[in-house]
Design a protein around this motif. Structure first.
Motif, PDB file in Angstrom:
ATOM      1  N   ASN A  78       0.824  -1.210   0.000  1.00 39.83           N
ATOM      2  CA  ASN A  78       0.000   0.000   0.000  1.00 39.83           C
ATOM      3  C   ASN A  78       0.859   1.261   0.000  1.00 39.83           C
ATOM      4  N   GLU A  79       2.090   1.163   0.508  1.00 40.17           N
ATOM      5  CA  GLU A  79       2.976   2.320   0.570  1.00 40.17           C
ATOM      6  C   GLU A  79       3.675   2.599  -0.750  1.00 40.17           C
ATOM      7  N   VAL A  80       3.551   1.669  -1.703  1.00 42.57           N
ATOM      8  CA  VAL A  80       4.171   1.890  -3.015  1.00 42.57           C
ATOM      9  C   VAL A  80       3.384   2.965  -3.754  1.00 42.57           C
ATOM     10  N   ARG A  81       4.052   4.006  -4.186  1.00 46.72           N
ATOM     11  CA  ARG A  81       3.378   5.137  -4.820  1.00 46.72           C
ATOM     12  C   ARG A  81       3.129   4.917  -6.311  1.00 46.72           C
ATOM     13  N   SER A  82       3.983   4.149  -6.974  1.00 47.52           N
ATOM     14  CA  SER A  82       3.817   3.887  -8.399  1.00 47.52           C
ATOM     15  C   SER A  82       2.693   2.875  -8.623  1.00 47.52           C
ATOM     16  N   LYS A  83       1.660   3.265  -9.345  1.00 42.44           N
ATOM     17  CA  LYS A  83       0.542   2.353  -9.599  1.00 42.44           C
ATOM     18  C   LYS A  83       0.981   1.153 -10.434  1.00 42.44           C
ATOM     19  N   PHE A  84       1.835   1.414 -11.434  1.00 41.02           N
ATOM     20  CA  PHE A  84       2.315   0.319 -12.271  1.00 41.02           C
ATOM     21  C   PHE A  84       3.151  -0.669 -11.452  1.00 41.02           C
ATOM     22  N   GLY A  85       4.065  -0.127 -10.618  1.00 39.48           N
ATOM     23  CA  GLY A  85       4.881  -0.993  -9.782  1.00 39.48           C
ATOM     24  C   GLY A  85       4.046  -1.771  -8.782  1.00 39.48           C
ATOM     25  N   LYS A  86       3.030  -1.130  -8.212  1.00 42.05           N
ATOM     26  CA  LYS A  86       2.165  -1.772  -7.236  1.00 42.05           C
ATOM     27  C   LYS A  86       1.387  -2.924  -7.858  1.00 42.05           C
ATOM     28  N   LYS A  87       0.807  -2.679  -9.033  1.00 41.83           N
ATOM     29  CA  LYS A  87       0.028  -3.724  -9.700  1.00 41.83           C
ATOM     30  C   LYS A  87       0.918  -4.868 -10.166  1.00 41.83           C
ATOM     31  N   THR A  88       2.127  -4.531 -10.616  1.00 40.75           N
ATOM     32  CA  THR A  88       3.056  -5.563 -11.082  1.00 40.75           C
ATOM     33  C   THR A  88       3.469  -6.479  -9.938  1.00 40.75           C
ATOM     34  N   VAL A  89       3.853  -5.883  -8.819  1.00 41.14           N
ATOM     35  CA  VAL A  89       4.266  -6.673  -7.653  1.00 41.14           C
ATOM     36  C   VAL A  89       3.105  -7.508  -7.130  1.00 41.14           C
ATOM     37  N   GLN A  90       1.905  -6.930  -7.079  1.00 35.07           N
ATOM     38  CA  GLN A  90       0.745  -7.658  -6.579  1.00 35.07           C
ATOM     39  C   GLN A  90       0.413  -8.846  -7.477  1.00 35.07           C
ATOM     40  N   THR A  91       0.477  -8.637  -8.786  1.00 32.14           N
ATOM     41  CA  THR A  91       0.183  -9.724  -9.720  1.00 32.14           C
ATOM     42  C   THR A  91       1.185 -10.859  -9.580  1.00 32.14           C
TER      43      THR A  91
END
Length: 314
Positions: free
Chosen positions: A111-124
């Motif tokens: 949740n602390e990741v600010r980059s939406k692309f990075g957040k979605k990539t890591v979550q996937t």
């Protein structure tokens, strides 16, 4: 003149055919799930009678001899079954604690990741292992922990080991290997519900905290953790009942003769004695024990949560 108080009777709820017809699609699917539950969840409970019988397939449930609690007495007088309970509890508690904590921590960090692309990539990437079968996961573990695997090479290169170590030959490593396998496979998937709970927190709370000078750690401590506390409590109560469901596939696939004393769980015991040895009554008795203990754990945990004023199941 005595006044009489007339109590108004509450009108009884009447079945509304118009509402039923309006919701006919919903009622149809609800009926299917009810029928499914009755057939596959409640009807098989008739088989519990085998635990109190000297069950013979040729005689059936109605024709087999009734022996009372003899199978249960045999279970708890068997040192192997007591060892199996110890193994199941140990691995169940390790899985519960570590998968629970890592899922919460991972959700907060993500949740602390600010980059939406990075957040979605890591979550996937993180929840993809959930869709792998245990056959694939145990195969990966065997390769990683083998004598020529990356773990042994890394430990040798940094001077921790002088020669490769066979991790699957030492009972002291087995529970932790199983725990690591569950963490790696399920952390990303389990974190999804915590991420959903975090996104439901009112954004104005973060703004107010920022005005007061709160940093990231202060926001996590005073906003995020209290905000997802009800979700944590509900999931904790639900998972407490699964402590004895420590697993079957990973222990069965990773286990061998060298670690048999720590690898067998109740499910493996049921397979070995209830099916392989054709002692269906003993296997059923072990299954009943696991179910009863799970129910007791849920009820006790729920009562503790109730007395503590926390969220509860019922």
């Amino acid at each position: 003149m005595v006044s009489k108080q007339i109590k108004a009777k509450e009108p009884k709820a009447k079945f509304n055919w118009k509402e039923f017809k309006r919701q006919k699609v919903l009622m149809f699917w609800a009926a299917l799930f009810v029928i499914y539950g009755v057939i596959f969840c409640y009807a098989p409970l008739v088989g519990w009678l085998m635990a109190f019988q000297n069950y013979k397939p040729k005689d059936g449930i109605l024709g087999s001899q009734f022996i009372g609690l003899e199978k249960f007495i045999r279970l708890f007088s068997d040192s192997t079954f007591l060892q199996v309970i110890r193994n199941t509890l140990a691995m169940g508690i390790i899985n519960l604690v570590f998968t629970f904590v890592t899922a919460i921590a991972f959700a907060i960090l993500l949740n602390e990741v600010r980059s939406k692309f990075g957040k979605k990539t890591v979550q996937t990437i993180s929840y993809l292992p959930h869709f792998l079968s245990w056959i694939v996961v145990t195969g990966i573990l065997h390769d990683v922990l083998s004598g020529t695997g990356i773990i042994n090479e890394l430990l040798i290169n940094i001077g921790v080991l002088n020669q490769p170590l066979n991790f699957f030959a030492h009972p002291k490593f087995f529970w932790w290997i199983v725990g690591f396998a569950n963490i790696w496979k399920e952390t990303g998937w389990n974190a999804i519900i915590y991420l959903s709970a975090i996104t439901a927190i009112d954004p104005s709370l973060y703004e107010a905290a920022a005005i007061d000078g709160a940093g990231r750690w202060a926001k996590i401590k005073h906003i995020i953790l209290p905000g997802i506390k009800p979700t944590i409590m509900i999931l904790l109560l639900m998972n407490v009942g699964n402590v004895l469901n420590a697993g079957f596939e990973v222990q069965y696939l990773l286990g061998n003769g060298l670690v048999q004393s720590v690898s067998q769980t109740i499910d493996i015991f049921v397979l070995k004695w209830g099916i392989s040895q054709l002692d269906y009554s003993l296997g059923t008795a072990a299954g009943i024990f696991k179910s009863v203990v799970s129910i007791i754990l849920i009820v006790v945990a729920n009562q503790i949560a109730k007395r503590s004023g926390e969220e509860r199941l019922f």
